[in-house]
Design a protein around this motif. Structure first.
Motif: not given
Length: 180
Positions: A1, A5-6, A9, A28, A30-31, A75, A77-80
């Motif tokens: 990622m 991109k983050i 979003q 969301p 975990y990515c 976000t 849709v995603e978690k980093v």
């Protein structure tokens, strides 16, 4: 990622960051982890390079979430996962809001402003570090200069823990630690 991109979003259609999104409501998937680190002095680094745009730091800080002892950018849709060396914020300034010196307004290195109170308490760790709850269980470490200014205005008081340096804000008493 990628950070780009983050950032896309997180930005609204006008390109401006939204005000404090409800990350506590988002769960969301975990990515993975990205090479983003918040150093102990409050500076943000990505792949070893310092963030030069404060607006980008504030954008990412708005979606920072702590779970247990780990930090994430979230976000819908995603978690980093990211690395935080000490605390994600640094408390850098303070002032009394009134002449009677009853409410102390404090601010962080990222512009969070609030009154030191039961909602935003000061906590003293066993190691002697001072931290203030900023928002959503995220803390700010009290900068050394602020500590010395507070120590100058605090008074000694006997407590069940011994003699401590204390001061009052918003009707709550806060300790800077025991006097040996």
């Amino acid at each position: 990622m990628s950070l780009e991109k983050i950032s896309q979003q997180l930005s609204s259609s006008s390109g401006e960051p939204k005000k404090l999104p409800p990350v506590e409501l988002w769960d969301p998937p975990y990515c993975g982890e990205i090479n983003l680190c918040i150093k102990a002095d409050g500076t943000w680094f990505y792949n070893g390079t310092i963030f030069k745009r404060q607006s980008l730091v504030k954008l990412f800080a708005s979606v920072l979430k702590k779970e247990g002892n780990e930090y994430f950018l979230v976000t819908p849709v995603e978690k980093v996962k990211i690395t935080v060396e000490d605390a994600p914020f640094v408390l850098t300034q303070w002032q009394w809001l009134d002449e009677s010196k009853t409410d102390m307004q404090v601010s962080t290195n990222l512009g969070d402003v609030f009154v030191l109170s039961d909602s935003h308490p000061l906590a003293l760790t066993e190691e002697g570090g001072l931290y203030v709850v900023v928002r959503r269980n995220l803390t700010a470490k009290v900068h050394r200069n602020v500590y010395y200014q507070w120590a100058d205005l605090a008074h000694q008081q006997s407590t069940d823990r011994g003699t401590e340096l204390v001061f009052i804000s918003a009707g709550s008493q806060f300790s800077l630690g025991k006097i040996e």
